[in-house]
Scaffold this active site. Structure first.
Site, mmCIF file in Angstrom:
data_model
loop_
_atom_site.group_PDB
_atom_site.id
_atom_site.type_symbol
_atom_site.label_atom_id
_atom_site.label_comp_id
_atom_site.label_asym_id
_atom_site.label_seq_id
_atom_site.Cartn_x
_atom_site.Cartn_y
_atom_site.Cartn_z
ATOM 1 N N THR A 10 1.072 3.708 2.239
ATOM 2 C CA THR A 10 1.783 3.998 3.487
ATOM 3 C C THR A 10 3.045 3.160 3.590
ATOM 4 O OG1 THR A 10 -0.323 4.521 4.571
ATOM 5 C CG2 THR A 10 1.566 4.097 6.002
ATOM 6 N N LYS A 21 -8.632 -4.822 5.809
ATOM 7 C CA LYS A 21 -7.516 -4.720 4.888
ATOM 8 C C LYS A 21 -7.893 -5.334 3.541
ATOM 9 C CE LYS A 21 -3.467 -5.853 6.347
ATOM 10 N NZ LYS A 21 -2.945 -4.701 5.573
ATOM 11 N N GLY A 22 -7.034 -5.126 2.574
ATOM 12 C CA GLY A 22 -7.258 -5.739 1.274
ATOM 13 C C GLY A 22 -7.624 -4.767 0.175
ATOM 14 N N ASP A 35 -6.948 -0.376 5.969
ATOM 15 C CA ASP A 35 -7.955 0.498 5.368
ATOM 16 C C ASP A 35 -8.820 1.182 6.424
ATOM 17 O OD1 ASP A 35 -7.058 -0.343 2.827
ATOM 18 O OD2 ASP A 35 -8.339 -2.115 2.936
ATOM 19 N N GLU A 42 -1.120 -10.885 3.075
ATOM 20 C CA GLU A 42 -1.008 -10.033 4.258
ATOM 21 C C GLU A 42 -1.405 -10.804 5.523
ATOM 22 O OE1 GLU A 42 -1.810 -5.668 2.186
ATOM 23 O OE2 GLU A 42 -3.491 -6.798 3.017
ATOM 24 N N GLY A 83 0.810 -1.217 0.000
ATOM 25 C CA GLY A 83 0.000 0.000 0.000
ATOM 26 C C GLY A 83 0.840 1.263 0.000
#
Length: 227
Positions: free
Chosen positions: A28, A96-97, A82, A105, A26
């Site tokens: 970040t 997440k995802g 997320d 992950e 991602g």
């Protein structure tokens, strides 16, 4: 200030003494990779990434990348998320995802000695309707869709912007996005979804953290430790 940059810089102290570092996926995490690439000590470590994208980012900056197939246990796994949800019972859920790497992950999250998640404080603002990613085996697509829609869920196949048709994960699977009310028992839902034949994994991470580091654009930090 950029909250991603703030939280990336702050998290360095949590991973600098580790030898094998699991790296998530991602924007970040890209900022974290960019940040540590200027610090010599991090070039002496080894990395296991949750996506091809992160493997490429690490490799092109000269980091030593170990394949996930090695089965090596990371000393620490660091990733973003997320959304963060605090449940009434004190448990913390991460959704997440969004980048389509949810299976890898969760694989690294479960199999690492320590789990650290970093993100912006704005991710505490959870929408009433969440999009829950689900990774499924391609041949099971219509069976899984039938199962979910018969239970009243609204589900769509995630499509790629670069090609016509479903987005294919790094594992060769299809990603679905399912609408869920954020007041629902998501840990229970995670277990129920996992029992559907064809479902590989969901983006619901139930109480799978050790430390969560949050930052905002004003430089304010919040640290959440698993109780």
């Amino acid at each position: 200030m950029d909250a991603k940059e703030i939280v990336a810089k702050y998290s360095i102290d949590y991973i600098k003494d580790k030898k094998i570092i699991g790296i998530g996926t991602g924007k970040t995490i890209r900022k974290l990779i960019e940040t540590i690439s200027d610090i010599d000590i991090f070039k002496t470590k080894q990395y296991i990434a949750s996506s091809i994208d992160s493997e490429i980012e690490l490799s092109k900056r000269g980091f030593s990348v170990i394949s996930l197939f090695s089965g090596i246990i990371p000393d620490v796994y660091i990733d973003s998320f997320d959304f963060l949800i605090r449940e009434n019972n004190g448990k913390i859920l991460l959704i997440k995802g969004g980048g389509g790497a949810l299976f890898r992950e969760k694989l690294l999250t479960v199999n690492s000695k320590e789990r650290i998640f970093i993100g912006e404080i704005s991710k505490l603002k959870v929408p009433k309707i969440l999009q829950i990613p689900i990774e499924i085996v391609p041949v099971s697509l219509n069976y899984v869709l039938t199962s979910l829609t018969s239970q009243g869920f609204r589900v769509k196949i995630r499509e790629s912007q670069g090609k016509i048709g479903p987005l294919i994960s790094d594992n060769g699977n299809i990603i679905l996005d399912m609408e869920v009310d954020n007041t629902q028992d998501l840990c229970k839902l995670n277990n129920e979804l996992s029992n559907i034949v064809g479902v590989i994994e969901t983006g619901i991470f139930c109480d799978l953290h050790d430390t969560i580091i949050l930052a905002d654009t004003d430089g304010r930090l919040e640290i959440i430790k698993k109780s």
